[in-house]
Structures are given as structure tokens and as C-alpha cells.
Design an enzyme around this catalytic site. Structure first.
Site, PDB file in Angstrom:
ATOM      1  N   ASN A   7      20.336  28.212  17.713  1.00  0.00           N
ATOM      2  CA  ASN A   7      19.356  27.659  16.614  1.00  0.00           C
ATOM      3  C   ASN A   7      18.363  26.742  17.204  1.00  0.00           C
ATOM      4  O   ASN A   7      18.921  25.332  17.641  1.00  0.00           O
ATOM      5  CB  ASN A   7      19.930  27.257  15.317  1.00  0.00           C
ATOM      6  CG  ASN A   7      19.048  27.083  14.333  1.00  0.00           C
ATOM      7  OD1 ASN A   7      18.115  26.223  14.608  1.00  0.00           O
ATOM      8  ND2 ASN A   7      19.260  27.062  13.025  1.00  0.00           N
ATOM      9  N   GLU A  34      15.875  30.105  13.489  1.00  0.00           N
ATOM     10  CA  GLU A  34      14.980  29.074  13.068  1.00  0.00           C
ATOM     11  C   GLU A  34      13.593  28.946  13.869  1.00  0.00           C
ATOM     12  O   GLU A  34      13.422  27.751  14.474  1.00  0.00           O
ATOM     13  CB  GLU A  34      15.537  27.724  12.960  1.00  0.00           C
ATOM     14  CG  GLU A  34      16.391  27.327  11.622  1.00  0.00           C
ATOM     15  CD  GLU A  34      16.496  26.084  10.899  1.00  0.00           C
ATOM     16  OE1 GLU A  34      17.363  25.561  11.248  1.00  0.00           O
ATOM     17  OE2 GLU A  34      15.370  25.840  10.215  1.00  0.00           O
ATOM     18  N   ASP A 146      23.374  31.510  13.804  1.00  0.00           N
ATOM     19  CA  ASP A 146      23.775  30.424  13.054  1.00  0.00           C
ATOM     20  C   ASP A 146      24.332  31.041  11.692  1.00  0.00           C
ATOM     21  O   ASP A 146      23.580  31.467  10.858  1.00  0.00           O
ATOM     22  CB  ASP A 146      22.711  29.642  12.925  1.00  0.00           C
ATOM     23  CG  ASP A 146      22.774  28.374  11.808  1.00  0.00           C
ATOM     24  OD1 ASP A 146      24.065  28.222  11.396  1.00  0.00           O
ATOM     25  OD2 ASP A 146      21.911  27.548  11.677  1.00  0.00           O
ATOM     26  N   ASN A 148      26.105  29.161   9.515  1.00  0.00           N
ATOM     27  CA  ASN A 148      26.117  28.162   8.421  1.00  0.00           C
ATOM     28  C   ASN A 148      27.428  28.198   7.927  1.00  0.00           C
ATOM     29  O   ASN A 148      27.691  27.704   6.714  1.00  0.00           O
ATOM     30  CB  ASN A 148      25.209  28.092   7.555  1.00  0.00           C
ATOM     31  CG  ASN A 148      23.688  27.508   7.906  1.00  0.00           C
ATOM     32  OD1 ASN A 148      23.888  26.251   8.211  1.00  0.00           O
ATOM     33  ND2 ASN A 148      22.672  28.137   8.078  1.00  0.00           N
ATOM     34  N   ASP A 217      27.958  28.224  14.887  1.00  0.00           N
ATOM     35  CA  ASP A 217      27.204  29.057  15.517  1.00  0.00           C
ATOM     36  C   ASP A 217      28.133  30.376  16.239  1.00  0.00           C
ATOM     37  O   ASP A 217      28.975  29.874  17.044  1.00  0.00           O
ATOM     38  CB  ASP A 217      26.325  28.494  16.570  1.00  0.00           C
ATOM     39  CG  ASP A 217      25.281  27.646  15.804  1.00  0.00           C
ATOM     40  OD1 ASP A 217      24.050  28.113  15.562  1.00  0.00           O
ATOM     41  OD2 ASP A 217      25.644  26.474  15.472  1.00  0.00           O
ATOM     42  N   ASP A 246      19.058  20.358  16.514  1.00  0.00           N
ATOM     43  CA  ASP A 246      20.367  19.780  16.023  1.00  0.00           C
ATOM     44  C   ASP A 246      21.542  20.722  16.415  1.00  0.00           C
ATOM     45  O   ASP A 246      22.903  20.673  16.333  1.00  0.00           O
ATOM     46  CB  ASP A 246      20.398  19.633  14.595  1.00  0.00           C
ATOM     47  CG  ASP A 246      19.532  20.823  13.676  1.00  0.00           C
ATOM     48  OD1 ASP A 246      19.105  21.612  14.288  1.00  0.00           O
ATOM     49  OD2 ASP A 246      19.731  20.541  12.449  1.00  0.00           O
ATOM     50  N   HIS A 247      21.199  22.148  16.851  1.00  0.00           N
ATOM     51  CA  HIS A 247      22.330  22.815  17.483  1.00  0.00           C
ATOM     52  C   HIS A 247      22.267  23.060  19.030  1.00  0.00           C
ATOM     53  O   HIS A 247      21.215  22.783  19.645  1.00  0.00           O
ATOM     54  CB  HIS A 247      22.068  24.276  16.905  1.00  0.00           C
ATOM     55  CG  HIS A 247      22.066  24.481  15.325  1.00  0.00           C
ATOM     56  ND1 HIS A 247      23.184  25.412  14.893  1.00  0.00           N
ATOM     57  CD2 HIS A 247      21.258  24.183  14.611  1.00  0.00           C
ATOM     58  CE1 HIS A 247      22.786  25.237  13.499  1.00  0.00           C
ATOM     59  NE2 HIS A 247      21.640  24.599  13.090  1.00  0.00           N
TER      60      HIS A 247
END
Length: 256
Positions: A7, A34, A146, A148, A217, A246-247
DNA sequence: ATGGTTGCTTAGCAA
């Protein structure tokens, strides 16, 4: 065959890091999530110059998924094609080198009980139906992305502080486990059974410096492929330095 | 502490 899922939190703001990542790991396939851009503004040329084809399903501002591959993808499919009224670009599938690849950006879910939460649970239900309708568990298939969802508390550095949130709620875990139960294997778990390794750290609250991470992930493989998995790692270093996503990317290798 | 940081888009949303 080496595959990564990442991501990137905007492919355009992460382009320099993405190109460096391709050079460093030399993956055969990369699933991105994303993108935060339309196909019109996707950096096809730079990625082509790095040696990769791009199959993308874009959207303005939000969401967006892609499959990058050294060999040309075929039979590209965008969205779940189930007739649902859903404007969010969250799923793309393609055949690459004899393997069905799916890149998915699962809904975050906002807060438990919200409309976004219901959408998240429904989206996973639709994904289960998509696999059932279009594929067989005897196929060579990889569902990457991802999700989530942290499936287990050992994938959460501070499980008490994330309990009952959208990333850890039992209903979300059950929904993802239902998808997996179709015939998938969490190859990272199989290679790293002890947990304690994470793929996402919130930008806020010093998430990364405190290692307040979660493994959300995943690379999920049908059994014929899972048996051939030789390694699965997270490139934690990619979360370091200037302007990270952030991933962090998750990478798996298969002896085909 | 309903906080905090980042990205897209340019005030507010999403994560």
C-alpha cells in the site's frame, strides 16, 4: 517467482521510492494499493522504464489498485463485476505467468457500527462470492493486498489498545477468515509462525518509532502455490527515512 | 486527550 504487495499511499508521491524498491528487490510482480490517482495520471512511463507492465484500476483522490509485472498481464478484470453499485476502485485481477493475481484494497471501515463498517463487511462477503464464482481453489491464485484486518493478536504490537477497532474486531476477522476458508493460505504466517512482525504503523502518535504496528497486509495463496512458497518477509526498512508510506511491502517467493 | 500525521485538493475528507 517473487511477488510483493504494498500500500503506497499515493503512487505519485511514492514514485521515487517505488522505483528504488523495484531495483532493490527485483520482484516479478507487485500488487499496489491506494494509488490515489486516475489511470490518466498514473506514472506508466517511469514504471515501464524500470521494466514493468502496469495494469491499473484508478480513481480520483481515493483508493486505486494496480498489478505491476515483468511479463505481460492478460485477462485483466476490474472490480468484482457483480453488478453492485460501488464506485470505489478496490480490486483488480490478472493472469501473470500462469498465476491468477488479485490486488485488493479492503475497506478500512471507519468506526465499528458505521456505514463504512457495514460496507467493509459486505465487501468481504462480495469478495468471497467473487472467488467462488470466478475461480477454483485448485487454481494457482494469489490474493494480495491491504486487508485492513489483523487476523490474530500476535500480529498486533499492542492488542489491548487495538481491540474492538475496525482492524481487529472479531466480526472483521471472521469475515476475512471466511474468505480465506474458501481455500487460501496466509504464507507469511506459515513462514513466520511466532508473529510480532508488522506491515503498517500509523503516521500519528509516533506509531513507527514506538513500533505500534499491525500486520494488515497479506499474501494469500491457494494450496498448490502455498506448498511452493520458499520465503515471506516484510521490508520494514521501507517504512524508514523521508516520506515513507505508512505501510511496508510484504514479499513472498515461490519455486515454480 | 474523539487527540496525532499524511495526501489530495485547496477546507475537508479519508486513513
Amino acid at each position: 517467482m517473487k511477488i510483493a504487495t504494498w500500500n503506497v499511499n499515493s503512487v505519485r508521491s511514492r514514485l521515487e521510492r517505488l522505483i528504488a524498491f523495484l531495483g532493490r528487490h527485483d520482484p516479478d510482480i507487485v500488487c499496489l494499493q491506494e494509488l490515489k490517482t486516475t489511470e490518466e495520471n498514473f506514472p506508466f512511463d517511469e514504471i515501464k522504464a524500470a521494466g514493468y507492465h502496469s495494469a491499473i484500476f484508478g480513481q480520483k483522490t481515493y483508493n486505486g489498485v494496480a498489478i505491476l509485472s515483468k511479463s505481460e498481464p492478460s485477462d485483466v478484470s476490474r472490480s468484482m463485476t457483480d453488478g453492485a453499485e460501488d464506485p470505489q476502485a478496490r480490486l483488480i485481477s490478472a493472469d501473470v505467468a500462469g498465476v491468477r493475481i488479485i490486488s485488493g484494497y479492503f475497506p478500512n471501515g471507519g468506526t465499528v457500527g458505521s456505514d463504512k463498517w457495514e460496507y467493509k463487511l459486505d465487501w468481504m462477503k462480495r469478495l468471497g462470492a467473487y472467488l467462488e464464482k470466478h475461480h477454483k481453489k485448485s487454481e494457482a491464485l494469489l490474493l494480495c493486498g491491504d486487508t485492513n484486518i489483523a487476523l490474530d493478536d500476535k500480529d498486533v504490537a499492542n492488542p489491548e489498545s487495538w481491540a474492538e477497532t475496525v482492524l481487529c474486531h472479531p466480526e472483521g476477522r471472521a469475515a476475512l477468515n471466511d474468505v480465506i476458508a474458501w481455500g487460501l493460505h496466509d504464507v507469511f504466517r506459515e513462514k513466520n509462525p511466532d508473529g510480532g512482525l508488522y506491515s503498517w504503523w500509523d503516521y500519528r502518535m509516533l506509531g513507527f518509532p514506538k513500533n505500534d504496528g499491525l500486520r494488515i497486509d497479506h499474501i494469500l495463496a491457494t494450496s498448490s502455490l502455498a506448498k511452493k512458497c520458499t520465503a515471506a518477509v516484510i521490508d520494514r526498512d521501507e517504512r524508514k527515512g523521508s516520506k515513507p508510506s505508512d505501510h511496508a511491502p510484504v514479499i513472498a517467493e515461490f519455486s515454480l
